[in-house]
Design a protein around this motif. Structure first.
Motif, PDB file in Angstrom:
ATOM      1  N   ALA A   1     -22.174  24.905 -55.533  1.00  0.00           N
ATOM      2  CA  ALA A   1     -23.339  25.731 -55.859  1.00  0.00           C
ATOM      3  C   ALA A   1     -24.497  25.428 -54.921  1.00  0.00           C
ATOM      4  N   ALA A   2     -24.676  24.150 -54.562  1.00  0.00           N
ATOM      5  CA  ALA A   2     -25.757  23.774 -53.647  1.00  0.00           C
ATOM      6  C   ALA A   2     -25.554  24.415 -52.272  1.00  0.00           C
ATOM      7  N   ILE A   3     -24.309  24.486 -51.810  1.00  0.00           N
ATOM      8  CA  ILE A   3     -24.021  25.133 -50.520  1.00  0.00           C
ATOM      9  C   ILE A   3     -24.271  26.628 -50.611  1.00  0.00           C
ATOM     10  N   LEU A   4     -23.800  27.247 -51.684  1.00  0.00           N
ATOM     11  CA  LEU A   4     -23.921  28.697 -51.846  1.00  0.00           C
ATOM     12  C   LEU A   4     -25.356  29.137 -52.102  1.00  0.00           C
ATOM     13  N   ALA A   5     -26.220  28.210 -52.456  1.00  0.00           N
ATOM     14  CA  ALA A   5     -27.643  28.510 -52.633  1.00  0.00           C
ATOM     15  C   ALA A   5     -28.456  28.155 -51.404  1.00  0.00           C
ATOM     16  N   GLY A   6     -27.840  27.511 -50.422  1.00  0.00           N
ATOM     17  CA  GLY A   6     -28.561  27.109 -49.225  1.00  0.00           C
ATOM     18  C   GLY A   6     -29.269  25.773 -49.349  1.00  0.00           C
ATOM     19  N   LYS A   7     -29.031  25.065 -50.439  1.00  0.00           N
ATOM     20  CA  LYS A   7     -29.681  23.761 -50.609  1.00  0.00           C
ATOM     21  C   LYS A   7     -29.034  22.713 -49.716  1.00  0.00           C
TER      22      LYS A   7
ATOM     23  N   THR B   1     -33.655  27.437 -46.616  1.00  0.00           N
ATOM     24  CA  THR B   1     -34.691  26.664 -47.309  1.00  0.00           C
ATOM     25  C   THR B   1     -34.125  26.146 -48.628  1.00  0.00           C
ATOM     26  N   PRO B   2     -34.149  24.850 -48.866  1.00  0.00           N
ATOM     27  CA  PRO B   2     -33.593  24.318 -50.119  1.00  0.00           C
ATOM     28  C   PRO B   2     -34.280  24.904 -51.355  1.00  0.00           C
ATOM     29  N   VAL B   3     -33.518  25.033 -52.433  1.00  0.00           N
ATOM     30  CA  VAL B   3     -34.043  25.570 -53.687  1.00  0.00           C
ATOM     31  C   VAL B   3     -34.020  24.487 -54.748  1.00  0.00           C
ATOM     32  N   ALA B   4     -34.693  24.765 -55.854  1.00  0.00           N
ATOM     33  CA  ALA B   4     -34.943  23.725 -56.847  1.00  0.00           C
ATOM     34  C   ALA B   4     -33.700  23.341 -57.651  1.00  0.00           C
ATOM     35  N   ALA B   5     -33.058  24.338 -58.268  1.00  0.00           N
ATOM     36  CA  ALA B   5     -31.981  24.023 -59.213  1.00  0.00           C
ATOM     37  C   ALA B   5     -30.899  25.088 -59.165  1.00  0.00           C
ATOM     38  N   PRO B   6     -30.055  25.068 -58.139  1.00  0.00           N
ATOM     39  CA  PRO B   6     -29.032  26.109 -58.012  1.00  0.00           C
ATOM     40  C   PRO B   6     -28.009  26.064 -59.150  1.00  0.00           C
TER      41      PRO B   6
END
Length: 490
Positions: free
Chosen positions: A56-62, A25-30
């Motif tokens: 960072a976007a990949i590692l946060a699942g975004k 699930t995408p997150v707001a501000a990784p």
């Protein structure tokens, strides 16, 4: 440049019943907190690119990287002795697998990446505190030489999760030889799906025990292999004072790695009955109970494999019992060998086990710090015993034992300096002490301050070195610093 993951996925090629396909699930501000650069390089990844906003976007699942095949793995499990037929990855998503520089296949999984079909009404998210705890402890275990899942990265999401209060959300990127558990086999055994058990067993053999593919009875050999690895693993936990805290069958890896650092902890004062986990009210997973529980978990695995042993039930049970019977011998051999090294013995003599047990009994009665007693004992091999005596409420209890110990080591030819070096190589100076871990978490959660986290990770990366500038990290907690309970974070 684009962040590239050289995925070569095998688990997602198994039948659909083994998992659910689901994207993070995408997150707001990784925002990247920490990247394990050496591990990234070992996995064939570019650390510099992973530290970019794209990384960072990949590692946060975004963002899902090219070649990923995101899945949530299905499994069941005994939780505190009670069977739950469906658990599964409720807040973790396996992005895929890569072949590292040593030719070993590794899972790359996001933990805290959002809900899955196995979330059971949970939010699928992780709070910052548990993510930092797992990063710290798993990497400390790796530095101690204990088989473990590892932490590639920790990212804050820019969102809050609701537990007892609103807490910063985070995602941990976890790396493992695989995430296959005893509970994975139980998932299919509960459904009487023998063919799925066979497919899973074949997959585990190919991935973790390839030397067994051509043996006459591969499934018997598989059980024996898992028994041996688990027996050795738990012995090594005990040798460093580690308490897993939640040894459910779904937290028991068939690869022999330590997995799922929830309410785990390291002992300060030695106490065989020590429990930290807030949910372990009956002490099922206490420090000294861990070997017994590991064997209990392995017995559940044996039950799952029985249909693969043959059609004669009575014979299959007898064969499984015979294999399980090796656990105690393997555990004892590993544990006793480790204890001999901890007190500086190079040979085996009658009376050694009793000598070691007498030390442990004296430590328990005198609230001696587990880690420092053994570390300072190494110094006593070549100098005075002032520091190790200070660990005991009644130093005379150590003096009585030390006389017998000195008589024992005098029977061996090694010099005092050789003995101290050997002891320091197995007795760490630094462990992730609970009060230090909690202080790091509070600084991050309350003040967005990660300097204490960075320093603690740095110290724990060299647990067997003295590191004089960081001596305070070896100190036990003061009475008002003691952490009496740890929590699972869900």
């Amino acid at each position: 440049m684009t962040v590239h993951f050289p995925f070569q996925n095998s688990y997602s090629a198994l039948p659909d019943s083994f998992f659910a396909r689901v994207a993070p699930t995408p997150v707001a501000a990784p925002r990247l907190i920490k990247l394990n650069r050496p591990l990234a390089a070992q996995l064939g990844l570019d650390p510099d690119l992973l530290e970019t906003p794209e990384g960072a976007a990949i590692l946060a699942g975004k963002t899902v990287p090219e070649g990923a095949d995101p899945i949530a793995m299905a499994y069941a499990g005994h939780q505190f002795g009670h069977f739950v037929p469906q658990l599964g990855d409720g807040r973790a998503i396996l992005l895929g697998e890569v072949i590292d520089r040593d030719g070993i296949r590794r899972d790359i999984q996001l933990k805290g990446s959002g809900p899955t079909p196995f979330s059971r009404r949970g939010d699928g998210r992780a709070a910052l505190g548990p993510v930092l705890r797992e990063y710290i402890v798993s990497e400390a275990m790796y530095a101690l030489g204990i088989p473990t899942t590892r932490s590639l990265a920790a990212v804050v999401t820019g969102e809050h999760v609701i537990r007892e209060s609103a807490l910063p959300g985070a995602v941990l990127t976890r790396v493992a030889s695989s995430h296959i558990r005893v509970g994975t086999f139980q998932f299919f055994a509960a459904r009487r799906d023998t063919e799925a058990i066979r497919r899973l067993a074949d997959h585990v053999i190919a991935r973790h025990y390839p030397e067994l593919r051509e043996v006459e009875r591969p499934y018997h050999a598989l059980l024996a292999g898992v028994v041996a690895r688990q027996a050795e693993l738990v012995a090594r936990w005990l040798l460093v004072g580690f308490i897993h805290g939640v040894m459910n069958t779904d937290n028991s890896s068939v690869s022999g790695e330590t997995i799922d650092y929830g309410p785990c902890a390291f002992m300060d004062a030695y106490n065989p009955a020590q429990v930290f986990s807030s949910i372990d009210e009956m002490g099922r997973y206490a420090y000294a109970n861990q070997p017994r529980i590991a064997l209990w978990n392995l017995t559940r695995l044996a039950e799952c494999l029985l249909p693969l042993f043959g059609s004669e039930q009575e014979k299959a049970v007898a064969e499984a019992q015979d294999i399980l019977g090796a656990f105690s011998e393997i555990f004892s051999a590993t544990y006793q060998a480790g204890l001999r090294k901890k007190i500086g013995l190079f040979s085996v003599r009658d009376g050694d086990e009793a000598l070691i047990q007498d030390l442990l009994d004296a430590m328990a009665k005198n609230q001696a710090d587990f880690t420092l007693t053994f570390r300072k004992l190494g110094e006593a091999a070549s100098a005075d015993a002032t520091d190790v005596r200070a660990q005991f409420v009644e130093p005379a209890a150590f003096d009585e034992w030390a006389g017998r110990w000195r008589a024992r080591i005098a029977l061996e030819p090694q010099s005092a300096a050789e003995r101290q070096a050997a002891m320091h190589a197995v007795n760490p100076m630094f462990i992730p002490r609970n009060h230090r871990v909690e202080a790091v978490i509070q600084a991050a959660v309350n003040n967005d301050d990660y300097a204490p986290f960075e320093e603690l990770v740095q110290v724990l990366a060299k647990p067997f070195e003295d590191q004089p500038e960081y001596t305070a990290y070896a100190d036990p907690p003061l009475p008002d610093q003691r952490v009496l309970q740890t929590f699972c974070g869900t």
